[in-house]
Design a protein around this motif. Structure first.
Motif, PDB file in Angstrom:
ATOM      1  N   PHE A 147     -74.593  83.124  -3.953  1.00 54.59           N
ATOM      2  CA  PHE A 147     -75.554  82.033  -3.883  1.00 54.59           C
ATOM      3  C   PHE A 147     -76.853  82.450  -4.572  1.00 54.59           C
ATOM      4  N   HIS A 148     -77.481  81.495  -5.242  1.00 53.89           N
ATOM      5  CA  HIS A 148     -78.793  81.763  -5.847  1.00 53.89           C
ATOM      6  C   HIS A 148     -79.874  81.371  -4.844  1.00 53.89           C
ATOM      7  N   LEU A 149     -80.723  82.332  -4.503  1.00 54.99           N
ATOM      8  CA  LEU A 149     -81.802  82.078  -3.544  1.00 54.99           C
ATOM      9  C   LEU A 149     -83.119  82.000  -4.296  1.00 54.99           C
ATOM     10  N   ASP A 150     -83.722  80.813  -4.296  1.00 50.63           N
ATOM     11  CA  ASP A 150     -85.043  80.621  -4.903  1.00 50.63           C
ATOM     12  C   ASP A 150     -86.077  80.793  -3.795  1.00 50.63           C
ATOM     13  N   TRP A 151     -86.623  82.004  -3.689  1.00 53.87           N
ATOM     14  CA  TRP A 151     -87.504  82.331  -2.577  1.00 53.87           C
ATOM     15  C   TRP A 151     -88.820  81.560  -2.649  1.00 53.87           C
ATOM     16  N   ASP A 152     -89.309  81.304  -3.835  1.00 52.93           N
ATOM     17  CA  ASP A 152     -90.589  80.610  -3.964  1.00 52.93           C
ATOM     18  C   ASP A 152     -90.478  79.150  -3.542  1.00 52.93           C
ATOM     19  N   ARG A 153     -89.409  78.487  -3.960  1.00 56.62           N
ATOM     20  CA  ARG A 153     -89.224  77.065  -3.625  1.00 56.62           C
ATOM     21  C   ARG A 153     -88.453  76.865  -2.334  1.00 56.62           C
ATOM     22  N   LYS A 154     -87.911  77.978  -1.768  1.00 56.39           N
ATOM     23  CA  LYS A 154     -87.125  77.924  -0.529  1.00 56.39           C
ATOM     24  C   LYS A 154     -85.921  76.990  -0.693  1.00 56.39           C
ATOM     25  N   ILE A 155     -85.145  77.289  -1.726  1.00 54.28           N
ATOM     26  CA  ILE A 155     -83.926  76.514  -2.025  1.00 54.28           C
ATOM     27  C   ILE A 155     -82.801  77.488  -2.282  1.00 54.28           C
ATOM     28  N   ALA A 156     -81.640  77.228  -1.677  1.00 56.28           N
ATOM     29  CA  ALA A 156     -80.431  78.002  -1.938  1.00 56.28           C
ATOM     30  C   ALA A 156     -79.453  77.126  -2.695  1.00 56.28           C
ATOM     31  N   THR A 157     -78.803  77.686  -3.716  1.00 53.91           N
ATOM     32  CA  THR A 157     -77.883  76.926  -4.546  1.00 53.91           C
ATOM     33  C   THR A 157     -76.475  77.457  -4.373  1.00 53.91           C
ATOM     34  N   TYR A 158     -75.565  76.550  -4.024  1.00 58.62           N
ATOM     35  CA  TYR A 158     -74.155  76.852  -3.804  1.00 58.62           C
ATOM     36  C   TYR A 158     -73.478  77.106  -5.151  1.00 58.62           C
ATOM     37  N   HIS A 194     -71.636  67.734   1.885  1.00 60.96           N
ATOM     38  CA  HIS A 194     -71.342  68.484   0.665  1.00 60.96           C
ATOM     39  C   HIS A 194     -70.201  69.468   0.898  1.00 60.96           C
ATOM     40  N   CYS A 195     -70.206  70.138   2.044  1.00 49.97           N
ATOM     41  CA  CYS A 195     -69.176  71.131   2.315  1.00 49.97           C
ATOM     42  C   CYS A 195     -67.807  70.483   2.504  1.00 49.97           C
ATOM     43  N   ARG A 196     -67.767  69.348   3.202  1.00 44.80           N
ATOM     44  CA  ARG A 196     -66.475  68.688   3.436  1.00 44.80           C
ATOM     45  C   ARG A 196     -65.835  68.231   2.129  1.00 44.80           C
ATOM     46  N   ALA A 197     -66.653  67.775   1.183  1.00 41.97           N
ATOM     47  CA  ALA A 197     -66.114  67.235  -0.071  1.00 41.97           C
ATOM     48  C   ALA A 197     -65.893  68.307  -1.129  1.00 41.97           C
ATOM     49  N   CYS A 198     -66.285  69.536  -0.855  1.00 39.47           N
ATOM     50  CA  CYS A 198     -66.239  70.584  -1.875  1.00 39.47           C
ATOM     51  C   CYS A 198     -64.835  71.177  -1.989  1.00 39.47           C
ATOM     52  N   SER A 199     -64.331  71.280  -3.205  1.00 39.95           N
ATOM     53  CA  SER A 199     -62.998  71.846  -3.436  1.00 39.95           C
ATOM     54  C   SER A 199     -62.986  73.367  -3.222  1.00 39.95           C
ATOM     55  N   LEU A 200     -64.166  73.993  -3.225  1.00 37.48           N
ATOM     56  CA  LEU A 200     -64.254  75.444  -3.050  1.00 37.48           C
ATOM     57  C   LEU A 200     -64.459  75.851  -1.592  1.00 37.48           C
ATOM     58  N   LYS A 201     -64.430  74.883  -0.688  1.00 39.82           N
ATOM     59  CA  LYS A 201     -64.714  75.176   0.722  1.00 39.82           C
ATOM     60  C   LYS A 201     -63.809  76.261   1.306  1.00 39.82           C
ATOM     61  N   PRO A 202     -62.493  76.318   1.003  1.00 37.01           N
ATOM     62  CA  PRO A 202     -61.652  77.383   1.582  1.00 37.01           C
ATOM     63  C   PRO A 202     -62.113  78.786   1.212  1.00 37.01           C
ATOM     64  N   ARG A 203     -62.836  78.915   0.092  1.00 39.86           N
ATOM     65  CA  ARG A 203     -63.343  80.227  -0.320  1.00 39.86           C
ATOM     66  C   ARG A 203     -64.733  80.509   0.223  1.00 39.86           C
ATOM     67  N   CYS A 204     -65.296  79.536   0.939  1.00 40.88           N
ATOM     68  CA  CYS A 204     -66.686  79.638   1.354  1.00 40.88           C
ATOM     69  C   CYS A 204     -66.869  79.701   2.869  1.00 40.88           C
ATOM     70  N   THR A 205     -66.267  78.777   3.595  1.00 42.36           N
ATOM     71  CA  THR A 205     -66.497  78.735   5.044  1.00 42.36           C
ATOM     72  C   THR A 205     -65.316  78.111   5.759  1.00 42.36           C
ATOM     73  N   ARG A 206     -65.127  78.517   6.993  1.00 43.25           N
ATOM     74  CA  ARG A 206     -64.103  77.935   7.860  1.00 43.25           C
ATOM     75  C   ARG A 206     -64.729  76.985   8.871  1.00 43.25           C
ATOM     76  N   SER A 207     -66.052  76.838   8.807  1.00 43.43           N
ATOM     77  CA  SER A 207     -66.760  75.896   9.664  1.00 43.43           C
ATOM     78  C   SER A 207     -66.975  74.594   8.910  1.00 43.43           C
ATOM     79  N   GLN A 208     -67.630  73.657   9.561  1.00 46.46           N
ATOM     80  CA  GLN A 208     -67.875  72.383   8.899  1.00 46.46           C
ATOM     81  C   GLN A 208     -68.838  72.547   7.723  1.00 46.46           C
ATOM     82  N   ARG A 209     -69.766  73.502   7.826  1.00 42.15           N
ATOM     83  CA  ARG A 209     -70.695  73.729   6.729  1.00 42.15           C
ATOM     84  C   ARG A 209     -71.114  75.201   6.721  1.00 42.15           C
TER      85      ARG A 209
END
Length: 423
Positions: A266-277, A305-320
């Protein structure tokens, strides 16, 4: 301030100069110790306020004290002992009793042990079920932390601790020694702590103590128990010391699964406080969480976003997906420390750090480092200081006499297999 070269630190457990007791055994022996102390300093008062049955019950050694089998019978025994101790404390607290009895050290310890192990049930009132009796505390009813729990009536400074498969009642000793090439290995700092104190809590006062003596190292080699993110930052920021050792591993399933997304994906933008999936979604749910002096950022992605993401199995086993990086400074320090672990210099430092284990082994095998000869943390620390001085004197004598250092022993089988075979 000029820095020394390398130093390494490690610790070993120290058995207290007391008998190892369980909670009930400690309560029994504490009451026995209080009665014996009062028999010496206030014999007439004790004779007038003791129960005749206590002579048979507490006049013997704890080894002869009969503790019944079975949970119900053992609890009843514990509560009978608790009632006896409570009656003694109540008698000491009356206005008719000499005030100085409350300050007898054995009575002070008795009161502390009784507060930690017993509780007074709700007194009987109209409409209540309380009976005012003394109850034995269970773990669910609030047993104090090991760092404040009395483990022996004769040395309140010793405490119960567990480290991996080792359990003990006593203290911990931390030795720090130099480990530069072409220089004698000398112990430069000794710290003796209560056993439950974790190793990483020793580093900041250790560095502060070394700084006052101009003995700070440029690189400090330690094992994983001493390293965490805030320790890495504090060592560099406050003392300009590079803390070197293995950092704790990511134990989440993503780190153990090939192709899964760890926090590094994940890209963490510390100044803007935004994380990019990795799929491109941004997350603005960025909340600092301050707990026990540490800052952890909680970054929670949107469920839609997590429910609709095709990469979810590689990312999380929770809802988000939830990310929990440390503060920016600490996260950068962790990443840098993890990168250092892949270098050849780190492997050399790890082999060099292992030398402190030989020092601990020598102290344990030849000088009784792992067993305290005295009661009290201060006296035990003095023992450790004298042990370190003895090791240093031996090493200086060997250095001056040009005596080569001993080599690691190898078994006959290992030496045989290392020989080249005849052609």
């Amino acid at each position: 301030m000029a820095k020394l070269g390398r130093q390494h630190t490690d610790a070993t457990h120290v058995l207290g100069a007391v008998r190892s007791l369980n909670r009930l055994g400690c309560a029994i022996e504490t009451l026995q110790a209080a009665l014996n102390a009062l028999a010496v300093v206030a014999p007439d008062w004790l004779r007038a306020h003791t129960d005749p049955n206590w002579i048979e019950r507490y006049g013997c050694s704890i080894n002869d004290f009969h503790i019944p089998q079975g949970e119900t019978a053992r609890r009843a025994c514990a509560e009978a002992i608790g009632d006896d101790g409570h009656r003694l404390l109540a008698a000491v607290d009356t206005k008719a009793a000499p005030g100085w009895l409350r300050n007898v050290p054995a009575m002070v310890v008795l009161r502390r042990v009784w507060l930690q192990n017993f509780q007074v049930a709700e007194p009987p009132t109209e409409g209540s079920q309380g009976d005012g009796r003394i109850r034995w505390r269970t773990e669910a009813e609030g047993i104090p932390a090991a760092l404040v729990m009395v483990a022996s009536p004769y040395d309140p400074d010793v405490h119960y601790a567990k480290k991996r498969a080792t359990t003990w009642i006593g203290d911990t000793v931390h030795l720090t020694e130099t480990c530069d090439d072409a220089q004698p290995l000398l112990i430069v700092h000794v710290a003796t702590t209560a056993a439950p104190i974790v190793d990483r809590a020793v580093l900041d006062p250790l560095h502060a103590a070394l700084a006052t003596k101009d003995l700070l190292p440029a690189r400090h080699l330690v094992d994983a128990a001493y390293i965490d993110a805030d320790g890495l930052v504090a060592a560099a920021r406050d003392h300009d010391v590079v803390l070197t050792g293995p950092v704790s591993k990511d134990n989440q399933w993503q780190a153990r699964t090939e192709g899964a997304f760890t926090i590094e994906a994940f890209h963490l933008d510390w100044d803007r406080k935004i994380a990019t999936y990795p799929a491109g979604h941004d997350c603005r749910s960025w909340h600092p969480n301050h707990n026990l002096g540490r800052t952890v950022i909680r970054i929670r992605f949107a469920a839609q976003h997590c429910r609709a993401c095709s990469l979810k199995p590689r990312c999380t086993r929770s809802q988000r997906r939830l990310l929990t990086p440390r503060s920016r400074e600490e996260q950068d320090a962790l990443v840098a420390a993890q990168a250092r672990e892949t270098s050849s210099a780190f492997a050399v430092d790890r082999r060099r750090r292992a030398g402190i284990e030989g020092t601990l082994s020598r102290g344990v095998r030849t000088m009784g480092l792992r067993r305290s000869r005295y009661l009290g943390l201060a006296r035990t620390h003095l023992q450790h200081l004298l042990t370190a001085k003895a090791i240093n004197l031996g090493r200086l004598a060997a250095w001056i006499g040009d005596t080569p250092a001993g080599r690691t022993r190898r078994s006959a089988f290992a030496r045989l297999m290392a020989r080249p075979t005849a052609a």
